[in-house]
Each structure stands twice: as C-alpha cells, then as structure tokens.
Design a protein around this motif. Structure first.
Motif, PDB file in Angstrom:
ATOM      1  N   VAL A 111       0.281  -9.227  -2.513  1.00 29.22           N
ATOM      2  CA  VAL A 111       1.371  -9.777  -3.315  1.00 29.22           C
ATOM      3  C   VAL A 111       1.763 -11.177  -2.915  1.00 29.22           C
ATOM      4  CG1 VAL A 111       2.253  -7.530  -3.963  1.00 29.22           C
ATOM      5  CG2 VAL A 111       3.052  -8.580  -1.850  1.00 29.22           C
ATOM      6  N   GLY A 112       1.043 -11.752  -1.947  1.00 29.63           N
ATOM      7  CA  GLY A 112       1.243 -13.161  -1.622  1.00 29.63           C
ATOM      8  C   GLY A 112       2.386 -13.408  -0.675  1.00 29.63           C
ATOM      9  N   LEU A 144      -2.749  -1.779   7.405  1.00 24.45           N
ATOM     10  CA  LEU A 144      -2.433  -1.744   5.978  1.00 24.45           C
ATOM     11  C   LEU A 144      -3.451  -2.596   5.262  1.00 24.45           C
ATOM     12  CD1 LEU A 144       1.146  -2.194   4.445  1.00 24.45           C
ATOM     13  CD2 LEU A 144      -0.980  -2.559   3.207  1.00 24.45           C
ATOM     14  N   ARG A 145      -4.321  -1.940   4.533  1.00 20.49           N
ATOM     15  CA  ARG A 145      -5.343  -2.650   3.779  1.00 20.49           C
ATOM     16  C   ARG A 145      -5.169  -2.314   2.307  1.00 20.49           C
ATOM     17  NH1 ARG A 145      -7.805  -0.630   8.336  1.00 20.49           N
ATOM     18  NH2 ARG A 145      -8.647  -2.173   9.764  1.00 20.49           N
ATOM     19  N   PRO A 146      -4.969  -3.305   1.454  1.00 20.05           N
ATOM     20  CA  PRO A 146      -4.757  -3.013   0.037  1.00 20.05           C
ATOM     21  C   PRO A 146      -5.981  -2.371  -0.593  1.00 20.05           C
ATOM     22  CG  PRO A 146      -5.126  -5.358   0.374  1.00 20.05           C
ATOM     23  CD  PRO A 146      -4.992  -4.749   1.733  1.00 20.05           C
ATOM     24  N   ALA A 147      -5.733  -1.445  -1.509  1.00 15.11           N
ATOM     25  CA  ALA A 147      -6.832  -0.774  -2.165  1.00 15.11           C
ATOM     26  C   ALA A 147      -7.457  -1.626  -3.262  1.00 15.11           C
ATOM     27  CB  ALA A 147      -6.352   0.550  -2.772  1.00 15.11           C
ATOM     28  N   GLY A 173       0.827  -1.195   0.000  1.00 18.63           N
ATOM     29  CA  GLY A 173       0.000   0.000   0.000  1.00 18.63           C
ATOM     30  C   GLY A 173       0.864   1.247   0.000  1.00 18.63           C
ATOM     31  N   PRO A 174       0.256   2.438   0.034  1.00 19.59           N
ATOM     32  CA  PRO A 174       1.011   3.682   0.006  1.00 19.59           C
ATOM     33  C   PRO A 174       1.870   3.861   1.259  1.00 19.59           C
ATOM     34  CG  PRO A 174      -1.305   4.054  -0.547  1.00 19.59           C
ATOM     35  CD  PRO A 174      -1.198   2.664  -0.016  1.00 19.59           C
ATOM     36  N   TRP A 226       4.542   1.246  -2.113  1.00 17.29           N
ATOM     37  CA  TRP A 226       5.859   0.758  -1.726  1.00 17.29           C
ATOM     38  C   TRP A 226       5.994   0.528  -0.224  1.00 17.29           C
ATOM     39  CZ3 TRP A 226       9.869   3.867  -5.138  1.00 17.29           C
ATOM     40  CH2 TRP A 226       9.696   3.467  -6.488  1.00 17.29           C
ATOM     41  N   ARG A 227       4.866   0.438   0.452  1.00 14.75           N
ATOM     42  CA  ARG A 227       4.856   0.011   1.854  1.00 14.75           C
ATOM     43  C   ARG A 227       4.359  -1.428   1.884  1.00 14.75           C
ATOM     44  NH1 ARG A 227       0.243   1.329   6.142  1.00 14.75           N
ATOM     45  NH2 ARG A 227       1.108   0.327   7.984  1.00 14.75           N
ATOM     46  N   PHE A 228       5.076  -2.285   2.617  1.00 12.50           N
ATOM     47  CA  PHE A 228       4.738  -3.700   2.675  1.00 12.50           C
ATOM     48  C   PHE A 228       4.516  -4.119   4.125  1.00 12.50           C
ATOM     49  CE2 PHE A 228       7.164  -2.926  -1.126  1.00 12.50           C
ATOM     50  CZ  PHE A 228       6.447  -3.592  -2.097  1.00 12.50           C
ATOM     51  N   GLY A 229       3.519  -4.965   4.331  1.00 17.08           N
ATOM     52  CA  GLY A 229       3.217  -5.417   5.677  1.00 17.08           C
ATOM     53  C   GLY A 229       2.701  -6.836   5.699  1.00 17.08           C
ATOM     54  N   LEU A 230       2.926  -7.512   6.798  1.00 14.11           N
ATOM     55  CA  LEU A 230       2.462  -8.883   6.977  1.00 14.11           C
ATOM     56  C   LEU A 230       0.971  -8.861   7.285  1.00 14.11           C
ATOM     57  CD1 LEU A 230       3.467 -11.859   7.152  1.00 14.11           C
ATOM     58  CD2 LEU A 230       3.666 -11.495   9.616  1.00 14.11           C
ATOM     59  N   ALA A 231       0.190  -9.521   6.450  1.00 14.75           N
ATOM     60  CA  ALA A 231      -1.267  -9.524   6.618  1.00 14.75           C
ATOM     61  C   ALA A 231      -1.652 -10.074   7.984  1.00 14.75           C
ATOM     62  CB  ALA A 231      -1.913 -10.362   5.518  1.00 14.75           C
TER      63      ALA A 231
END
Length: 210
Positions: A207-208, A198-201, A171-172, A184-189
């Motif tokens: 991205v798995g 962090l919730r994907p839009a 996400g942003p 370009w922000r990444f987080g463990l679901a």
C-alpha cells in the motif's frame, strides 16, 4: 462498510491532528505505521498493527459492549487494554466516533527509547525480541489494565506521527479464525522487528509509504 469512513489526512510529523482517530480502523492502522509511541518515555517506532472494526466478527466489539470491552466504545484515541489468554496484556487504540466499537491493535514496535528499562522488564537483551508481539510490547513498555481508557496523546502516553519511510505491507491478521481473509494487518516493509514476517499475497497488498 464501516472501514470506508474518510481516512486520516496524509501523515506529517507531530502529534495526531484533531479528528485523526475518528477515521476507520483500517485507515488508522495503516497511518500509525512509522509513528513513535512511548509510555513514560519508553517505546519506539510502530512497525506493525491490526485493524478491528465494529462489523468485524473477529473484533471484541462485535457482540456489543461488555465490562471487558467498554473502553473500545469510548472516545477515539484512547487505549483499550485487555488480557489475552489470561497471560499477556494487549494495547489497542480506539477509532471511530464514541460508541462505534473499533480499534487498532499495536502488534510491534522497533524499540528506540528506554532500552535499558525494556530489557529489565523483559529479561532479555535482543532488541528484535523486546517488542515483537503485542504481549511482549506491553511487558516492555509497562502497560497494564491501569492504562485502559487513557488517551494516547497525553501522559503517560506520547504519540508522534511520522511518515513510515518505507512501503507499508498489508496481509491477513494473526491468530484469528473469523474474517481471517481480511488484509487488515499492516507492517513496515523490511523491518526486523515485526512479530512475524509479512509478505503480501499480491501486488495490491503493497500500500506504499505514508
């Protein structure tokens, strides 16, 4: 674009293989989710990162080398430590070839090792707040400018790559105005240790697992 350099090989448990940090910052930021990062044995699982590329207007390296950002242009796999707003230290890991000027900000970890030391440094007991944010993380792990430029695969640092074990969301980035739309922000679901939810839009932002 510079972030399209070949990604690291699929993540397997163990130290980063040769060439791991020479990939683009976006690929490395995603691949670091699930890794175990410690400083003098204190740390935990990386659950949140942000990528900053050389051609990125939000990156410290965008204007070129300065005394403050010199480590960002150094060897890949080394720490770039800076003070944010004159208050908090922030830890980044340099990516790409030497002189490129890209890095990954470590935004949050799940604390698993040395919790007593972290609680003493932070003055709080709630594990969800010990390392949820780059400033909190550095305070908990005892990171200061003294670690600037040091390799993350040698003492006092230790870094072991591990598959994330859950989907990685993108996400942003947080707190920037330039190129704010880049995911370009990444987080463990599902992690309760993120600095912010962090919730994907869109479905493409999931991205798995690594």
């Amino acid at each position: 674009m510079s972030e399209d350099r070949p990604p690291p090989a699929p993540v397997q448990s163990g130290p980063p293989p040769a060439g791991f940090f020479e990939a683009g910052a976006v690929a490395v930021a995603r691949a670091l989710i699930g890794a175990v990062l410690t400083v003098d044995g204190v740390g935990g699982v990386v659950v949140e990162t942000e990528a900053y590329e050389a051609d990125d207007p939000a990156s410290h390296s965008f204007p070129g080398p300065t005394p403050r950002n010199a480590a960002m242009f150094g060897p890949p796999g080394c720490a770039y430590v800076y003070r944010s707003y004159g208050i908090h230290w922030c830890l980044n890991v340099v990516t790409g070839p030497s002189g490129h000027g890209a890095a990954v900000l470590i935004r949050a970890i799940e604390p698993t090792l040395g919790l007593d030391a972290m609680r003493a440094r932070r003055g709080i007991g709630d594990p969800r707040r010990l390392c949820a944010g780059p400033g909190r993380l550095c305070q908990a792990l005892g990171i200061t400018l003294a670690q600037n430029g040091l390799p993350l695969d040698r003492p006092p640092f230790a870094l072991d790559l591990r598959p994330a074990g859950a989907p990685v969301l993108a996400g942003p980035r947080i707190g920037i105005s330039k190129a704010a739309e880049r995911p370009w922000r990444f987080g463990l679901a599902g992690s309760p240790y993120l600095s912010r939810p962090l919730r994907p839009a869109a479905p493409a932002s999931v991205v798995g697992p690594n």
